[in-house]
Design an enzyme around this catalytic site. Structure first.
Site, PDB file in Angstrom:
ATOM      1  N   GLY A  82      39.491  71.495  48.627  1.00 20.46           N
ATOM      2  CA  GLY A  82      40.876  71.315  49.072  1.00 20.46           C
ATOM      3  C   GLY A  82      41.609  70.401  48.120  1.00 20.46           C
ATOM      4  N   SER A  83      42.929  70.501  48.097  1.00 13.82           N
ATOM      5  CA  SER A  83      43.689  69.574  47.271  1.00 13.82           C
ATOM      6  C   SER A  83      44.985  69.239  47.999  1.00 13.82           C
ATOM      7  CB  SER A  83      43.999  70.210  45.919  1.00 13.82           C
ATOM      8  OG  SER A  83      44.783  71.364  46.105  1.00 13.82           O
ATOM      9  N   ASP A  87      48.186  61.720  60.966  1.00 15.09           N
ATOM     10  CA  ASP A  87      48.188  63.149  60.626  1.00 15.09           C
ATOM     11  C   ASP A  87      46.979  63.749  61.317  1.00 15.09           C
ATOM     12  OD1 ASP A  87      48.470  65.618  59.622  1.00 15.09           O
ATOM     13  OD2 ASP A  87      48.129  65.115  57.527  1.00 15.09           O
TER      14      ASP A  87
END
Length: 380
Positions: A23-24, A159
């Site tokens: 993931g990035s 988040d």
């Protein structure tokens, strides 16, 4: 010297192989890698192509300083992992201030070395048996209980999305601590303590010391409700436990209980489910309708499908005992026999496979086959 002798440093990254990018984001890149000895790890690195890095380069045109600035976020997260150690937080295995000689994605960057997990697949989970979905919710509640009284105080996850989590051998772990905050909200009146969500607002009380009472904890509970429980908990819960699941849905969806009470409600369900206490009203005689063959398995099976099954090919369900399996087999019109293989789920319950018929019995040390007795018509 290293603070922890068992901690990995830059030397453990020599000759490692990066397998794939997991993931990035704005700041970071997460890479699945195998160390020289073959041990799988996840590496978090500064994302050279990320938004944070490009903004900094645009403003200051100093690659080295920008890399240092952006890697602060990585360091902050590492310190949080260090302080927030818990079975449901990803395990920090070590770090390296600058990976030397690693060509390609790793060259010269700070890296945090973590245990490797599988990204949480919500779509897959929705199709999984209730027991597995319940486990994810239980793990989440245990994590939130810890975060409500962590060494840093009460921590909110700002988040709060499934993508912040992974599973390691079926156990849920928080992998992104970027947006964990232990800040308390100052207030003068209750009106300053409003929690706002897209479809709901809650007003909490302002305490005597001028902070919003339990704001972080309540924010976490409601996010757990809207991102996880709503999708994973009620669906296909065992009929005798639905009233307890409904209770959790109501209290978390309305923020009527704190995290201690929520955890208690979850642990109560685990206890009933593991112990089979919820089966009290099953007649013990139900098993007498079956002939049991111990140390046997079957071949030439004619399978039928049920849902949600542990196997896509046939009907495999989690049961507390042979008695519960007999009850299930009686309720499926296609079922004529079932096998207990000795395989267990995470709760220690048994996996039973149900089928319409089979060709032959074969010796199998661990298994037991239960065949429904056929009713012989009595002579007049």
């Amino acid at each position: 010297g290293k603070a922890h002798p068992d901690r990995m440093g830059c030397d453990s990254l020599v000759d490692m192989q990066a397998v794939e990018v997991l993931g990035s984001g704005y700041t970071k890149l997460v890479v699945r890698a195998n160390l020289a000895g073959g041990q799988p790890v996840a590496l978090k690195l500064v994302n050279e192509q990320g938004i944070d890095m490009s903004k900094c380069l645009e403003d200051f045109k100093d690659p080295r300083a920008c890399r240092e600035l952006v890697s602060y976020k990585l360091q902050k997260e590492m310190i949080l992992m260090e302080r927030l150690r818990h079975p449901n937080v990803i395990k920090l295995k070590g770090h390296c201030a600058g990976v030397q000689g690693g060509g390609g994605v790793e060259g010269g960057r700070a890296a945090v070395i973590l245990e490797q997990g599988n990204p949480l697949q919500m779509i897959q989970l929705l199709q999984s048996p209730w027991e597995d979905r319940f486990r994810v919710c239980l793990d989440l509640v245990r994590l939130l209980h810890f975060l409500s009284r962590s060494p840093l105080g009460s921590v909110a996850l700002l988040d709060f999305q499934p993508r912040q989590f992974v599973t390691v051998s079926g156990q849920l772990k928080l992998t992104d601590l970027d947006d964990a905050s232990a800040e308390e909200t100052a207030c003068q009146t209750d009106a300053d303590c409003t929690l706002q969500f897209p479809h709901r607002n809650f007003t909490l009380s302002c305490s005597a010391r001028g902070v919003c009472e339990g704001l972080n904890e309540k924010r976490n509970i409601y996010n757990a409700y809207r991102f996880f429980f709503t999708y994973l908990l009620p669906h296909q819960a065992p009929p005798s436990l639905t009233h307890l699941v409904d209770h959790i849905m109501n209290t978390t969806g309305e923020l009527r209980e704190d995290i201690n009470q929520t955890l208690e409600a979850f642990e109560h369900i685990v206890l009933l489910y593991k112990s089979g206490l919820y089966l009290d009203n099953l007649p013990p005689s139900i098993i007498r309708d079956y002939t049991v063959m111990r140390g046997m398995g079957t071949t030439g099976n004619v399978e039928y499908r049920c849902w949600p099954s542990y196997s896509l090919q046939g009907c495999v369900l989690s049961v507390h005992s042979a008695r519960e399996a007999a009850y299930i087999c009686n309720s499926h019109s296609q079922c004529s026999s079932f096998t207990l293989t000795g395989q267990k789920t995470w709760t220690g319950r048994l996996l039973a496979s149900f089928r319409s018929s089979f060709g032959h019995l074969v010796a199998d040390g661990m298994s037991e086959v239960y065949v429904k007795k056929t009713k012989v018509p009595e002579n007049p």
